[in-house]
Design an enzyme around this catalytic site. Sequence first.
Site, PDB file in Angstrom:
ATOM      1  N   ARG A 193       0.813  -1.222   0.000  1.00  0.00           N
ATOM      2  CA  ARG A 193       0.000   0.000   0.000  1.00  0.00           C
ATOM      3  C   ARG A 193       0.847   1.274   0.000  1.00  0.00           C
ATOM      4  NH1 ARG A 193      -1.926  -3.069  -1.386  1.00  0.00           N
ATOM      5  NH2 ARG A 193      -3.686  -4.274  -0.722  1.00  0.00           N
ATOM      6  N   SER A 271     -10.475   0.909   3.275  1.00  0.00           N
ATOM      7  CA  SER A 271      -9.874   0.608   4.580  1.00  0.00           C
ATOM      8  C   SER A 271      -9.216   1.867   5.122  1.00  0.00           C
ATOM      9  CB  SER A 271      -8.811  -0.478   4.442  1.00  0.00           C
ATOM     10  OG  SER A 271      -9.412  -1.645   3.928  1.00  0.00           O
ATOM     11  N   GLU A 374      -4.477   4.678   5.895  1.00  0.00           N
ATOM     12  CA  GLU A 374      -4.196   4.383   4.485  1.00  0.00           C
ATOM     13  C   GLU A 374      -4.550   5.558   3.568  1.00  0.00           C
ATOM     14  OE1 GLU A 374      -5.375   0.424   2.939  1.00  0.00           O
ATOM     15  OE2 GLU A 374      -6.156   1.523   1.216  1.00  0.00           O
TER      16      GLU A 374
HETATM   17  C1  LIG Z   1     -15.340   1.598  -1.101  1.00  0.00           C
HETATM   18  C2  LIG Z   1     -13.816   1.676  -1.312  1.00  0.00           C
HETATM   19  C3  LIG Z   1     -13.078   0.509  -1.469  1.00  0.00           C
HETATM   20  C4  LIG Z   1     -11.688   0.571  -1.661  1.00  0.00           C
HETATM   21  N1  LIG Z   1     -10.981  -0.588  -1.799  1.00  0.00           N
HETATM   22  C5  LIG Z   1      -9.650  -0.551  -2.012  1.00  0.00           C
HETATM   23  C6  LIG Z   1      -8.903  -1.766  -2.177  1.00  0.00           C
HETATM   24  O1  LIG Z   1      -9.453  -2.873  -2.156  1.00  0.00           O
HETATM   25  N2  LIG Z   1      -7.558  -1.665  -2.365  1.00  0.00           N
HETATM   26  C7  LIG Z   1      -6.920  -0.470  -2.418  1.00  0.00           C
HETATM   27  O2  LIG Z   1      -5.713  -0.449  -2.596  1.00  0.00           O
HETATM   28  N3  LIG Z   1      -7.603   0.694  -2.273  1.00  0.00           N
HETATM   29  C8  LIG Z   1      -8.937   0.680  -2.079  1.00  0.00           C
HETATM   30  N4  LIG Z   1      -9.639   1.854  -1.905  1.00  0.00           N
HETATM   31  C9  LIG Z   1      -8.916   3.137  -1.925  1.00  0.00           C
HETATM   32  C10 LIG Z   1      -8.940   3.838  -3.317  1.00  0.00           C
HETATM   33  O3  LIG Z   1     -10.018   3.416  -4.106  1.00  0.00           O
HETATM   34  C11 LIG Z   1      -7.653   3.627  -4.083  1.00  0.00           C
HETATM   35  O4  LIG Z   1      -6.561   4.052  -3.343  1.00  0.00           O
HETATM   36  C12 LIG Z   1      -7.666   4.381  -5.434  1.00  0.00           C
HETATM   37  O5  LIG Z   1      -6.544   4.044  -6.185  1.00  0.00           O
HETATM   38  C13 LIG Z   1      -7.713   5.890  -5.276  1.00  0.00           C
HETATM   39  O6  LIG Z   1      -7.938   6.408  -6.556  1.00  0.00           O
HETATM   40  P1  LIG Z   1      -8.548   7.839  -6.760  1.00  0.00           P
HETATM   41  O7  LIG Z   1      -8.507   8.127  -8.217  1.00  0.00           O
HETATM   42  O8  LIG Z   1      -9.891   7.916  -6.119  1.00  0.00           O
HETATM   43  O9  LIG Z   1      -7.483   8.736  -6.011  1.00  0.00           O
HETATM   44  P2  LIG Z   1      -7.748  10.024  -5.105  1.00  0.00           P
HETATM   45  O10 LIG Z   1      -8.483   9.626  -3.871  1.00  0.00           O
HETATM   46  O11 LIG Z   1      -8.335  11.113  -5.915  1.00  0.00           O
HETATM   47  O12 LIG Z   1      -6.259  10.410  -4.699  1.00  0.00           O
HETATM   48  C14 LIG Z   1      -5.526   9.604  -3.811  1.00  0.00           C
HETATM   49  C15 LIG Z   1      -4.086  10.121  -3.777  1.00  0.00           C
HETATM   50  O13 LIG Z   1      -3.477   9.915  -5.041  1.00  0.00           O
HETATM   51  C16 LIG Z   1      -3.071  11.171  -5.593  1.00  0.00           C
HETATM   52  N5  LIG Z   1      -3.351  11.104  -7.031  1.00  0.00           N
HETATM   53  C17 LIG Z   1      -4.520  10.784  -7.638  1.00  0.00           C
HETATM   54  N6  LIG Z   1      -4.358  10.814  -8.978  1.00  0.00           N
HETATM   55  C18 LIG Z   1      -3.076  11.159  -9.198  1.00  0.00           C
HETATM   56  C19 LIG Z   1      -2.286  11.369 -10.370  1.00  0.00           C
HETATM   57  N7  LIG Z   1      -2.792  11.227 -11.594  1.00  0.00           N
HETATM   58  N8  LIG Z   1      -0.993  11.735 -10.221  1.00  0.00           N
HETATM   59  C20 LIG Z   1      -0.455  11.896  -8.987  1.00  0.00           C
HETATM   60  N9  LIG Z   1      -1.138  11.717  -7.846  1.00  0.00           N
HETATM   61  C21 LIG Z   1      -2.428  11.347  -7.962  1.00  0.00           C
HETATM   62  C22 LIG Z   1      -3.890  12.221  -4.890  1.00  0.00           C
HETATM   63  O14 LIG Z   1      -3.238  13.455  -4.900  1.00  0.00           O
HETATM   64  C23 LIG Z   1      -3.994  11.616  -3.507  1.00  0.00           C
HETATM   65  O15 LIG Z   1      -2.804  11.861  -2.813  1.00  0.00           O
HETATM   66  C24 LIG Z   1     -11.029   1.825  -1.708  1.00  0.00           C
HETATM   67  C25 LIG Z   1     -11.789   2.993  -1.552  1.00  0.00           C
HETATM   68  C26 LIG Z   1     -13.157   2.923  -1.362  1.00  0.00           C
HETATM   69  C27 LIG Z   1     -13.965   4.182  -1.213  1.00  0.00           C
END
Ligand SMILES: Cc1cc2nc3c(=O)[nH]c(=O)nc-3n(C[C@H](O)[C@H](O)[C@H](O)COP(=O)(O)OP(=O)(O)OC[C@H]3O[C@@H](n4cnc5c(N)ncnc54)[C@H](O)[C@@H]3O)c2cc1C
Length: 382
Positions: A193, A271, A374
């Site tokens: 992670r 999580s 996380e």
């Molecule tokens: C219901 C639920 C279930 C989930 N299950 C999992 C799981 O099973 N496994 C897991 O690993 N995660 C899980 N997550 C967490 C999340 O979905 C992941 O971490 C996902 O990759 C975040 O993507 P996002 O586009 O929403 O990023 P954001 O939430 O928009 O951003 C997260 C971080 O990444 C940075 N970021 C985003 N895009 C970029 C980019 N293009 N360049 C540089 N930095 C960037 C942001 O600045 C921030 O720091 C879950 C979340 C939810 C709500």
Amino acid sequence: MAVTGAGGEPAAHVGRGWAGRVQPGEASGAARGGEVRLAGYTTLRLGGPARAFAEARTEPDVVSAVRCADAAGVPVLVLGGGSNLVVADEGFPGTVVHVATRGVEIRRDRDDVLLTAAAGEDWDAIVARCVAGGLAGVECLAGIPGLAGATPIQNVGAYGQDVAQTVTAVRAFDRAAGDVVTLDAAACGFGYRTSMFKRGPGRFVVLEVTFNLSPERLSRPIRYAELASSLGVAAGQRVPLGEVRDAVLDLRRGKAMVLDPADPDTSSAGSFFTNPVLGPDQFAAFEAVVRRRLGPGAAIPRFPAPGGVKVPAAWLIERAGFRKGYAAWGARISSRHTLALTNPGGATAAGLVALAREIRDAVRDAFGVTLVPEPVLVGVHL
Ligand SMILES: Cc1cc2nc3c(=O)[nH]c(=O)nc-3n(C[C@H](O)[C@H](O)[C@H](O)COP(=O)(O)OP(=O)(O)OC[C@H]3O[C@@H](n4cnc5c(N)ncnc54)[C@H](O)[C@@H]3O)c2cc1C
């Protein structure tokens, strides 16, 4: 690219997941008035206004929005699907760059297939496309919200797979060098992670991610016991891709880990704490505390991990006295997953963080283990 200064409406939970505020037909680069509240762009539905908000639909838009902010000394928050973010009630005192780029390219590379996705592509749609098209390697990552560009940030993973197993290249804008660079997997420094991007946040803006997939109808060997059992196979077996995706989605829905606007248990950031990895000495000390508190016969769930053993954070939280559905400070532990902290409606970021703090402190007091959050915390601190 659309830039908004200050009263925009929260995003409807439609379109590209929960962050779907792309305005059809709006000119790229156009400025828009009105405050944008980040609660409309996060799955927790928390977060105050952005000082400025740039909707970047092309790569040059992403780069120029970041460059402009950097040149003006304005802080930048790169926003994907907002599914791993806890944003302060006060909002973000800088420019939020919402990555809305699109495009997927698939090409053959000897026996493998390379899939390159623009950072703004919806991650689960990519997994669905791979599964339908007979490309193995990401099938266990079905149902994870968010965009492709965020997957390398925390090395997204679930059910025995993570993207470190398939990412071969990340193209990114390097804010320190002012240039677009291509990083190979080693340079991404993936861990559990985490990655070089998460450890040193802010330097790289991911533009594209390339995954190396196998052109096969069967999954990679199933490694996660719960998934193997729900598929009715032994660990190590391979299963048709579609069956794996369906089984993963079923398991995830059971834990409210698939976004559903009608289900308040899914208004989370997934999580909230990572599973702590304890080295041999730490584990021995922890085991002694557990035996003292829970009795000499207490069984401690654990999994081998690089550098020690991984202990489920959910087990620690429950043994520290928290139950699913526990509510405090306006926030709530999901009624289906102890590790997910939710906004049942009307919570504040401060309240959610207060609940997280209460849990972290109780686990530390009970077991001497400090849980680490996380999600990325923006303007809030545990
Ligand atoms: C219901 C639920 C279930 C989930 N299950 C999992 C799981 O099973 N496994 C897991 O690993 N995660 C899980 N997550 C967490 C999340 O979905 C992941 O971490 C996902 O990759 C975040 O993507 P996002 O586009 O929403 O990023 P954001 O939430 O928009 O951003 C997260 C971080 O990444 C940075 N970021 C985003 N895009 C970029 C980019 N293009 N360049 C540089 N930095 C960037 C942001 O600045 C921030 O720091 C879950 C979340 C939810 C709500």
